[in-house]
Every structure is written in structure tokens, then in C-alpha cells.
Design an enzyme around this catalytic site. Structure first.
Site, mmCIF file in Angstrom:
data_model
loop_
_atom_site.group_PDB
_atom_site.id
_atom_site.type_symbol
_atom_site.label_atom_id
_atom_site.label_comp_id
_atom_site.label_asym_id
_atom_site.label_seq_id
_atom_site.Cartn_x
_atom_site.Cartn_y
_atom_site.Cartn_z
ATOM 1 N N ARG A 225 40.260 85.795 56.834
ATOM 2 C CA ARG A 225 40.744 86.068 58.192
ATOM 3 C C ARG A 225 39.621 86.584 59.097
ATOM 4 O O ARG A 225 39.862 87.391 59.996
ATOM 5 C CB ARG A 225 41.899 87.078 58.163
ATOM 6 N N SER B 238 51.886 87.130 60.748
ATOM 7 C CA SER B 238 51.561 88.297 59.936
ATOM 8 C C SER B 238 50.767 89.301 60.750
ATOM 9 O O SER B 238 49.799 88.940 61.425
ATOM 10 C CB SER B 238 50.749 87.885 58.701
ATOM 11 N N GLU C 96 45.658 91.944 61.385
ATOM 12 C CA GLU C 96 45.196 90.581 61.717
ATOM 13 C C GLU C 96 45.261 90.382 63.221
ATOM 14 O O GLU C 96 44.497 89.614 63.790
ATOM 15 C CB GLU C 96 46.088 89.514 61.055
#
Length: 297
Positions: free
Chosen positions: A170, A219, A289
Site C-alpha cells: 500500500r 479499507s 490507508e
């Protein structure tokens, strides 16, 4: 900057409410908002944009929290001309950065190309997936990237190979000041029925486990090494926790949903609360995130 669109100059809106352009449906106004429909329009906009004006690239507005006070700078959202797919001579695919990941996965299904099934579960565009190495169900975007096309603040195009970037879970960093315009992907030939079955199975699982009927940004936290953010949040007893009209999803603990009428401040407060209480309960500090931008009201 002239708001009229002519001769490859895109329409520019001022004081544009970002709640219209984020999947959480929250966010104050951006000073400048531009949705170029093709490369000449994008180049014209960048050529006129002063170098000291902050620039924010967005796609479908997932994985993004714009605070209630708005964004002091320019927002670029790539239009339909950046949502094309073409087959390359080597059998790979070239996809525009404005293409929704789900549409790229659907194309792979119809073409019998394996390796991109996970993209069906990414609620953003190719450009956003490139920027954060988005992934789902064991797949990650940059595992499939052969090259990218970028544009700098002067409007100059560049073709970059993956070795120009530092790629992690990520996380992607590369040449500064460049936005993604397109990407070349490598997939493997496979029976159409097998690829489509895998995509359909993934979509069924997503529908059963994620709160897709409520506004969300995907998320919220990265999974820590060897564990899952959702498990830690649920273990801390935080499912269903609310702040204003924002709620930790009762279906999937790593989602925060807008119950209707939430403010960005509610969502941000909930993110910070979850982070603090999970750390207190487990000793693990979850890393978001979600990108947070803009000013508080």
C-alpha cells in the site's frame, strides 16, 4: 484561470464541494476543480497552473478524506478520455488512469486474461491503484505493471518502468511531481470461464462481507504484519462505534460508513479513536490507508 472551455482548455470550477467527488460523500470545497477529458486539456490546465498551487489527483474519491474546510489548491479528476483500454502487440493491456479498476477486471474476464481478478474488488481507478499499490485477495497492482505513463507539472509526458519506483504494501514512491496518465499491464491467457468464475466469486464474497450499501472509502487501515486490521478492531470491541453520523461498520470492522449526514470531522475523529483504542488493547498501532487532505472547518 479562465473557466471557459475552448481550444483544448478544460472547464474549471471554483469552490467545488468535494462531497460530490468522494466515496464517503463528505468534504469541503476545493479552490479549483478540473476534469480534463483528454490529454491536450490536461496539458493545457497544467501549463496554466501556477507552480506554487498544491495539486491533488483523484479518481473515484475512494481512500480519500477531504476535511470539512476544503482543499486549498487544485483538484484534477481525469475524465472519460482517460478511461480507455487497448490491447498491445505483446498481448498486454494499456489502461487509462481514469478507468475504474472494476472495468479493467471485467475486460480481463471477457478477454480470458488471468491475474487481474483482484481488481474487481478495488473501489477506485487505475490511477489510484497505481498511486497506493492497491490490492485485494492476495493480488497487488504493481505485480502486474509493465510500465506507466506519467505527466509532470509542466505537462511533459514520461514513460516509466517499475524500477523507477519504490513499491511496498500500500505504498508507492517515485519521481516527484508526476501524476499517472496510463499503465501497461501484463496478464496471462486463461480460459474465459475460469477467469470470469474467479471474478464472480470475488464479487459475491465482497457483497457478503463489505458494507457496499453505505457510503464508505474502502479499507481504512493497513493490515499489520501477520494480522488483520479488522480482527484487531473487532477484538477491541469497536464494531458499531459511532461519532456523529459516522460508524465503524457492523459488517466489516475495517470500514467506516457514513450513515447519512456525517461530516469529515466525524470520520476523522472515528479513525483516530479506533487507532488509539486498538493500540491500547493490543499494543498494535494501525496505520491508515486513507489519505487525509485539506483543512478543518
Amino acid at each position: 484561470m479562465n473557466a471557459a472551455a475552448h481550444a483544448d482548455r478544460p472547464a474549471v470550477r471554483r469552490h467545488e464541494p468535494m462531497a460530490r467527488h468522494t466515496s464517503w460523500r463528505v468534504g469541503g470545497p476545493a479552490d479549483i476543480y478540473c476534469e480534463p477529458q483528454n490529454l491536450p486539456e490536461l496539458q493545457a490546465f497544467l501549463a496554466e497552473l501556477p507552480a506554487d498551487v498544491p495539486l491533488l489527483w483523484i479518481g473515484l474519491g475512494s481512500n480519500l478524506l477531504v476535511r470539512d474546510g476544503g482543499f486549498r489548491g487544485a483538484v484534477v479528476c481525469l475524465g472519460k478520455g482517460f478511461a480507455q483500454i487497448e490491447t498491445l502487440p505483446d498481448g498486454g493491456l494499456r489502461a487509462g488512469a481514469g478507468l475504474p479498476c472494476a472495468r479493467l477486471a471485467q475486460h480481463c474476464g471477457r478477454a480470458g486474461l488471468a491475474g487481474g481478478e483482484f481488481l474487481a474488488g478495488i473501489p477506485g481507478t487505475v490511477g489510484g491503484a497505481l498511486a497506493m499499490n492497491a490490492g485485494a485477495h492476495g493480488g497487488e497492482t504493481w505485480q502486474r505493471v509493465a510500465a506507466v505513463q506519467t505527466i509532470d507539472r509542466a505537462g511533459t509526458l514520461h514513460r516509466r518502468l517499475p524500477d523507477a519506483y519504490r513499491i511496498a504494501y500500500r505504498s508507492v514512491s517515485g519521481p516527484p511531481g508526476e501524476g499517472f496518465v496510463a499503465a501497461e499491464f501484463a496478464f496471462e491467457a486463461a480460459p474465459v470461464e475460469r477467469v470470469q468464475a474467479a471474478i464472480h466469486a470475488l464479487l459475491r464474497r465482497r457483497a457478503a462481507t463489505q458494507p457496499l450499501r453505505l457510503a464508505n472509502a474502502g479499507s481504512v487501515f493497513r493490515n499489520p504484519p501477520g494480522d488483520f486490521a479488522a480482527r484487531l478492531i473487532e477484538a477491541a470491541g469497536l464494531k458499531g462505534l459511532t461519532c456523529g453520523r459516522a460508524q465503524v461498520s457492523e459488517l466489516h470492522a475495517n470500514f467506516i460508513v457514513n450513515l447519512g449526514g456525517a461530516r469529515a470531522a466525524d470520520i476523522e475523529s472515528l479513525i483516530d479513536t479506533v487507532q488509539a483504542r486498538v493500540e491500547a488493547a493490543s499494543g498494535v498501532r494501525l496505520e491508515p490507508e486513507v489519505r487525509r487532505v485539506g483543512e478543518a472547518s
